[in-house]
Design an enzyme around this catalytic site. Structure first.
Site, PDB file in Angstrom:
ATOM      1  N   GLU A 242      -8.863  -6.126  -4.053  1.00  0.00           N
ATOM      2  CA  GLU A 242      -8.261  -5.063  -3.087  1.00  0.00           C
ATOM      3  C   GLU A 242      -9.289  -4.372  -1.844  1.00  0.00           C
ATOM      4  OE1 GLU A 242      -5.306  -4.303  -2.326  1.00  0.00           O
ATOM      5  OE2 GLU A 242      -3.889  -5.117  -4.286  1.00  0.00           O
TER       6      GLU A 242
ATOM      7  N   HIS B   9      -7.386  -6.096   0.538  1.00  0.00           N
ATOM      8  CA  HIS B   9      -5.981  -5.198   0.594  1.00  0.00           C
ATOM      9  C   HIS B   9      -5.044  -5.617   1.843  1.00  0.00           C
ATOM     10  CE1 HIS B   9      -3.726  -1.649  -0.322  1.00  0.00           C
ATOM     11  NE2 HIS B   9      -4.051  -1.193   1.026  1.00  0.00           N
TER      12      HIS B   9
ATOM     13  N   SER C  86       0.840  -1.065   0.027  1.00  0.00           N
ATOM     14  CA  SER C  86       0.096  -0.102  -0.032  1.00  0.00           C
ATOM     15  C   SER C  86       0.846   1.329  -0.074  1.00  0.00           C
ATOM     16  CB  SER C  86      -0.987  -0.155   1.169  1.00  0.00           C
ATOM     17  OG  SER C  86      -1.884   0.850   0.751  1.00  0.00           O
TER      18      SER C  86
END
Length: 609
Positions: free
Chosen positions: A334, A430, A213
């Site tokens: 995600e 995610h 991320s």
């Protein structure tokens, strides 16, 4: 009896004092746990407090005696949100610039690969002690012991404390710019690794920096920072791509931020006042970095003429960046944890109309149907937000890098689902892959004991082996592993990380990515490789791409010595001295051609179409 007492004494001495390591700033004392030596909370910078707030990090003061490093340092100031929540919690301490080390061997001759992890959190939250599903995701005992590697996790300044750019700060810097304090933190931590990691059994020439991320964004940005040159030899970019803003954009936000606290005095006086504001107050009004499935980039680094010279794609296309093997990719679902719990077909229609121009809506409707049920609608909603923000970013980054370096790029697509049915409905969300890379899913509330299934163990083993192999060699492949193909932009090959894995596919959601490229009016990178080694006039190849013959042309004052055609894994396919090469027998894809002439060596990427 005396012998037994002596043996016991040696055992106690080893446990108490055997984990001491000398660093450039002093001796640290760790503990032995789970078959590895663990050092938590090693300072790599002075506390950035008082006058050091919004200044480049400085080396810590040397200490006398032995520093106990057996507990995590405080998290950096932040307002922390969960992926599913909008109510944040203010926490943290500015004295937070510390790192943690795990190593299976404390000898300077071990020469073990080193994995340095940069945590995510939108550059405004997160830490090296991130807890999810009841476990510290980045606790590295299992990764270090099972992978026989040294692992380092770092903390860096966040939000306004890490990224504030403001005219009142410019006079304090010789460059005349401000901002990028978090990036400089990361660079100083990597310098600490280069200078000290050998004492912990690590090889400073085999350093992989990786992140997920915002951590992946930071890793991608480090590729284009001249200040990070030679500080790492491999890079892992997970669910992210590079992102830097112009200095004007950064200072516009910075001025607005400071003015929300004070509008009195000059810019310098405003900054002096801001240094009296508590860190809690500075982060109190932060908003969630993931809101409704949309990624917010509230704080980004800026082009300042030293840390960053240009926007990432433009910098990469010059060929003037930190060229290392890169492993990158994204997850299949995600945004599944971040979208609303209930999604209706009407919400999907509204989302498409808000993101996609009218002319492209028919294509979007085919790829992401609004559905007739809430479940169908939610699947499209997740797909839209995942592909538009992550899948296409991975393709853009992989293609741009692969066109501009001879070092290999390796793309993945993580599609594994948790074996627990209640969690499997969220797919590959995610950050999920981190549980398996660090081998910590077995330590979570939902993955421990009888809940830990054989597929979970297989996924942990696969992820660990691929990441460790890449850290060691720049190539994730190894014995007893399915072959992971090197990336090329022509066919977009990748490794699907699942049980079982699949490395035979090409094109990750190609039609969807093409749509989002069209929506963004995206211009793909061109290649800088033709200018790598010698002047353009010395040698060139044509046609390229080609399905049969590739011709080599050299300048009038030059002569061809030899050529070597290789695949991107480094395997030599053909050598010779002729001025033409027949590539018709090879599979479609990208190959590396090196031409040796009397003027030097020139490298090309050849596309077999």
């Amino acid at each position: 009896m005396i012998k037994n007492y002596f043996t016991l004494f040696l055992l106690i001495y080893s446990v108490s004092f055997g984990q001491q390591v000398s660093t450039q700033f002093g001796t640290v004392q760790g503990v032995s746990s789970g078959g590895v030596y663990q050092f938590l909370g090693i300072p790599y910078a002075k506390p950035p407090v008082g006058d050091l707030r919004w200044k480049a990090p400085q080396n810590p003061n040397a200490w006398q005696g032995i520093l106990a490093t057996n507990s995590y340092a405080p998290v950096c100031p932040q307002k922390a949100f969960t992926q599913t929540g909008t109510a944040g919690v203010v926490m943290g301490n500015e004295d937070c610039l510390y790192l943690n080390v795990w190593s299976p061997q404390l000898t300077t001759t071990a020469n073990l690969p080193v994995l340095v992890f940069i945590h995510g959190g939108g550059n405004q939250q997160g830490s090296a002690q991130e807890v999810n599903f009841g476990t510290n995701m980045y606790e590295s005992t299992r990764m270090s012991s099972r992978g026989n590697v040294v692992v380092v996790t770092i903390q860096y300044r966040l939000g306004p404390l890490g990224f504030l750019a403001h005219p009142g700060l410019e006079a304090e810097n010789t460059s005349g710019f401000s901002g990028n304090y978090a990036v400089l933190d990361q660079i100083l931590a990597l310098k600490w690794v280069q200078q000290n990691i050998a004492q912990f059994g690590g090889d400073p020439t085999k350093v992989m920096v990786f992140g997920e991320s915002a951590g992946g964004l930071n890793v991608a940005n480090l590729l284009v920072s001249p200040l990070a040159a030679n500080l790492f030899q491999r890079a892992g970019i997970q669910s992210a791509g590079p992102s830097i803003q112009t200095y004007a954009q950064g200072t516009t936000k910075g001025v607005s931020f400071v003015d929300s606290f004070t509008t009195t005095g000059t810019d310098v006086e405003k900054v002096a006042f801001m240094r009296t504001v508590s860190s809690d107050d500075l982060v109190a009004n932060e908003t969630a970095p993931l809101s409704g499935g949309t990624v917010g980039r509230n704080w980004l680094p800026v082009i300042d003429g030293s840390t960053f010279l240009n926007l990432p794609a433009a910098q990469i296309q010059t060929g003037n960046y930190n060229k290392v093997p890169v492993l990158l990719g994204s997850n299949a679902d995600e945004m599944s944890l971040s979208v609303p719990q209930t999604v209706t077909p009407g919400m999907v229609t509204l989302l498409k109309s808000s993101l996609v121009p009218t002319a492209l809506l028919p294509q979007a409707n085919l790829l992401y149907p609004s559905g007739s049920t809430n479940d169908e609608a939610k699947a499209s909603y997740v797909g839209i937000l995942s592909d538009s923000q992550f899948t296409v970013a991975a393709r853009r980054t992989a293609q741009c890098l692969s066109l501009n370096q001879t070092q290999p790029v390796w793309r993945y697509f993580f599609s594994f689902k948790h074996t627990l049915a209640a969690l499997a409905t969220y797919g590959s969300y995610h950050g999920m892959e981190l549980f398996y890379i660090f081998n910590n899913w077995e330590n979570t509330t939902y993955g421990s004991g009888s809940l830990f299934r054989p597929a979970d163990g297989q996924m942990q083993d696969l992820m660990l082996q691929y990441w460790v192999n890449f850290a060691a060699t720049g190539n994730p492949n190894g014995s007893n592993l399915l072959n992971w193909p090197a990336y090329n932009g022509a066919s977009d090959p990748y490794m699907e990380l699942n049980t079982p894995c699949n490395g035979s596919q090409t094109g990750v959601r190609t039609a969807q990515c093409n749509l989002w490229d069209a929506v963004a009016n995206f211009s793909p990178c061109s290649s800088s490789l033709a200018n790598d080694d010698v002047e353009e006039s010395i040698a060139f190849v044509f046609p390229n791409p080609s399905s049969d013959l590739v011709n080599i042309e050299v300048g009038k004052m030059d002569s061809l010595i030899s050529f070597e055609l290789c695949n991107l894994q480094g395997g030599c396919l053909q050598k010779g001295t002729a001025h033409s090469i027949d590539v018709s027998a090879y599979s479609k894809g990208v190959y590396l051609l090196r031409i040796a002439t009397t003027a030097g060596i020139k490298a090309f990427k050849i596309i077999r179409n």
